[in-house]
Design a protein around this motif. Structure first.
Motif, PDB file in Angstrom:
ATOM      1  N   ALA A  13       5.865   8.288  24.492  1.00  0.00           N
ATOM      2  CA  ALA A  13       5.496   8.421  23.084  1.00  0.00           C
ATOM      3  C   ALA A  13       5.569   7.066  22.381  1.00  0.00           C
ATOM      4  CB  ALA A  13       6.398   9.427  22.392  1.00  0.00           C
ATOM      5  N   GLU A  14       6.605   6.293  22.674  1.00  0.00           N
ATOM      6  CA  GLU A  14       6.730   4.968  22.069  1.00  0.00           C
ATOM      7  C   GLU A  14       5.565   4.064  22.480  1.00  0.00           C
ATOM      8  OE1 GLU A  14      10.557   3.318  22.921  1.00  0.00           O
ATOM      9  OE2 GLU A  14      11.592   4.798  21.711  1.00  0.00           O
ATOM     10  N   GLU A  15       5.181   4.127  23.740  1.00  0.00           N
ATOM     11  CA  GLU A  15       4.049   3.326  24.199  1.00  0.00           C
ATOM     12  C   GLU A  15       2.757   3.750  23.508  1.00  0.00           C
ATOM     13  OE1 GLU A  15       3.860   3.731  28.432  1.00  0.00           O
ATOM     14  OE2 GLU A  15       5.828   2.841  28.730  1.00  0.00           O
ATOM     15  N   THR A  16       2.579   5.058  23.383  1.00  0.00           N
ATOM     16  CA  THR A  16       1.359   5.587  22.774  1.00  0.00           C
ATOM     17  C   THR A  16       1.269   5.219  21.303  1.00  0.00           C
ATOM     18  OG1 THR A  16       1.370   7.441  24.319  1.00  0.00           O
ATOM     19  CG2 THR A  16       0.060   7.708  22.317  1.00  0.00           C
ATOM     20  N   LEU A  17       2.400   5.265  20.606  1.00  0.00           N
ATOM     21  CA  LEU A  17       2.402   5.038  19.169  1.00  0.00           C
ATOM     22  C   LEU A  17       2.657   3.587  18.779  1.00  0.00           C
ATOM     23  CD1 LEU A  17       4.363   8.224  18.082  1.00  0.00           C
ATOM     24  CD2 LEU A  17       1.895   7.834  18.033  1.00  0.00           C
ATOM     25  N   ALA A  18       2.881   2.720  19.748  1.00  0.00           N
ATOM     26  CA  ALA A  18       3.225   1.332  19.439  1.00  0.00           C
ATOM     27  C   ALA A  18       2.179   0.656  18.568  1.00  0.00           C
ATOM     28  CB  ALA A  18       3.422   0.546  20.731  1.00  0.00           C
ATOM     29  N   ASP A  19       0.929   0.921  18.817  1.00  0.00           N
ATOM     30  CA  ASP A  19      -0.122   0.270  18.031  1.00  0.00           C
ATOM     31  C   ASP A  19      -0.337   0.934  16.674  1.00  0.00           C
ATOM     32  OD1 ASP A  19      -1.221   2.579  19.132  1.00  0.00           O
ATOM     33  OD2 ASP A  19      -3.234   1.731  19.203  1.00  0.00           O
ATOM     34  N   HIS A  58      -3.059  -3.760   9.550  1.00  0.00           N
ATOM     35  CA  HIS A  58      -3.385  -4.996   8.859  1.00  0.00           C
ATOM     36  C   HIS A  58      -4.553  -4.753   7.913  1.00  0.00           C
ATOM     37  CE1 HIS A  58      -0.735  -7.065  11.643  1.00  0.00           C
ATOM     38  NE2 HIS A  58      -1.258  -6.309  12.569  1.00  0.00           N
ATOM     39  N   LEU A  59      -4.402  -5.266   6.712  1.00  0.00           N
ATOM     40  CA  LEU A  59      -5.432  -5.099   5.695  1.00  0.00           C
ATOM     41  C   LEU A  59      -5.799  -6.467   5.138  1.00  0.00           C
ATOM     42  CD1 LEU A  59      -3.816  -2.157   3.693  1.00  0.00           C
ATOM     43  CD2 LEU A  59      -5.631  -1.983   5.393  1.00  0.00           C
ATOM     44  N   ASP A  60      -7.061  -6.606   4.779  1.00  0.00           N
ATOM     45  CA  ASP A  60      -7.436  -7.841   4.098  1.00  0.00           C
ATOM     46  C   ASP A  60      -6.887  -7.767   2.677  1.00  0.00           C
ATOM     47  OD1 ASP A  60      -9.232  -6.374   2.460  1.00  0.00           O
ATOM     48  OD2 ASP A  60     -10.878  -6.707   3.860  1.00  0.00           O
ATOM     49  N   ALA A  61      -6.973  -8.866   1.934  1.00  0.00           N
ATOM     50  CA  ALA A  61      -6.360  -8.949   0.610  1.00  0.00           C
ATOM     51  C   ALA A  61      -6.871  -7.869  -0.340  1.00  0.00           C
ATOM     52  CB  ALA A  61      -6.602 -10.331   0.018  1.00  0.00           C
ATOM     53  N   GLU A  62      -8.169  -7.620  -0.320  1.00  0.00           N
ATOM     54  CA  GLU A  62      -8.745  -6.624  -1.224  1.00  0.00           C
ATOM     55  C   GLU A  62      -8.222  -5.226  -0.915  1.00  0.00           C
ATOM     56  OE1 GLU A  62     -13.139  -4.784  -2.207  1.00  0.00           O
ATOM     57  OE2 GLU A  62     -13.010  -6.845  -1.498  1.00  0.00           O
ATOM     58  N   LYS A  63      -8.185  -4.870   0.355  1.00  0.00           N
ATOM     59  CA  LYS A  63      -7.695  -3.547   0.749  1.00  0.00           C
ATOM     60  C   LYS A  63      -6.192  -3.424   0.513  1.00  0.00           C
ATOM     61  CE  LYS A  63     -11.378  -2.472   3.946  1.00  0.00           C
ATOM     62  NZ  LYS A  63     -11.761  -2.222   5.324  1.00  0.00           N
ATOM     63  N   TRP A  64      -5.454  -4.534   0.679  1.00  0.00           N
ATOM     64  CA  TRP A  64      -4.012  -4.516   0.429  1.00  0.00           C
ATOM     65  C   TRP A  64      -3.748  -4.218  -1.052  1.00  0.00           C
ATOM     66  CZ3 TRP A  64       0.365  -3.923   2.816  1.00  0.00           C
ATOM     67  CH2 TRP A  64       1.546  -4.232   2.162  1.00  0.00           C
ATOM     68  N   ILE A  65      -4.505  -4.837  -1.935  1.00  0.00           N
ATOM     69  CA  ILE A  65      -4.340  -4.605  -3.372  1.00  0.00           C
ATOM     70  C   ILE A  65      -4.632  -3.144  -3.703  1.00  0.00           C
ATOM     71  CG2 ILE A  65      -5.303  -5.149  -5.641  1.00  0.00           C
ATOM     72  CD1 ILE A  65      -5.643  -8.063  -4.569  1.00  0.00           C
ATOM     73  N   ALA A  66      -5.676  -2.589  -3.123  1.00  0.00           N
ATOM     74  CA  ALA A  66      -6.018  -1.178  -3.353  1.00  0.00           C
ATOM     75  C   ALA A  66      -4.934  -0.260  -2.804  1.00  0.00           C
ATOM     76  CB  ALA A  66      -7.367  -0.858  -2.724  1.00  0.00           C
ATOM     77  N   PHE A  67      -4.392  -0.596  -1.642  1.00  0.00           N
ATOM     78  CA  PHE A  67      -3.328   0.195  -1.026  1.00  0.00           C
ATOM     79  C   PHE A  67      -2.087   0.184  -1.915  1.00  0.00           C
ATOM     80  CE2 PHE A  67       0.369   0.194   1.925  1.00  0.00           C
ATOM     81  CZ  PHE A  67       0.268   1.507   2.356  1.00  0.00           C
ATOM     82  N   MET A  68      -1.697  -0.979  -2.393  1.00  0.00           N
ATOM     83  CA  MET A  68      -0.518  -1.092  -3.247  1.00  0.00           C
ATOM     84  C   MET A  68      -0.733  -0.366  -4.576  1.00  0.00           C
ATOM     85  SD  MET A  68       1.719  -2.486  -1.437  1.00  0.00           S
ATOM     86  CE  MET A  68       2.982  -2.744  -2.663  1.00  0.00           C
TER      87      MET A  68
END
Length: 59
Positions: free
Chosen positions: A9-15, A20-30
């Motif tokens: 399960a740890e191997e499967t979920l590791a990724d 990672h989000l670009d700056a525009e998507k990070w601002i929208a996420f926050m």
């Protein structure tokens, strides 16, 4: 056997532990995280109903 399954399960979920989000998507996420909660009356009603597993009479 449990340890083997946990390792798998740890191997499967590791990724899926980080993303990672670009700056525009990070601002929208926050902004979405900081936004006030919405009133969801149908969800509230659902969560206040007795569970079919509780053994209580729903009436």
């Amino acid at each position: 056997m449990l340890e083997s399954e946990l390792a798998r399960a740890e191997e499967t979920l590791a990724d899926r532990r980080s993303f990672h989000l670009d700056a525009e998507k990070w601002i929208a996420f926050m902004a979405a995280l900081d936004a006030p909660t919405r009133d969801l009356p149908r969800l509230k009603r659902l969560l206040n109903e007795p569970s079919i597993f509780s053994g209580r009479d729903p009436a």
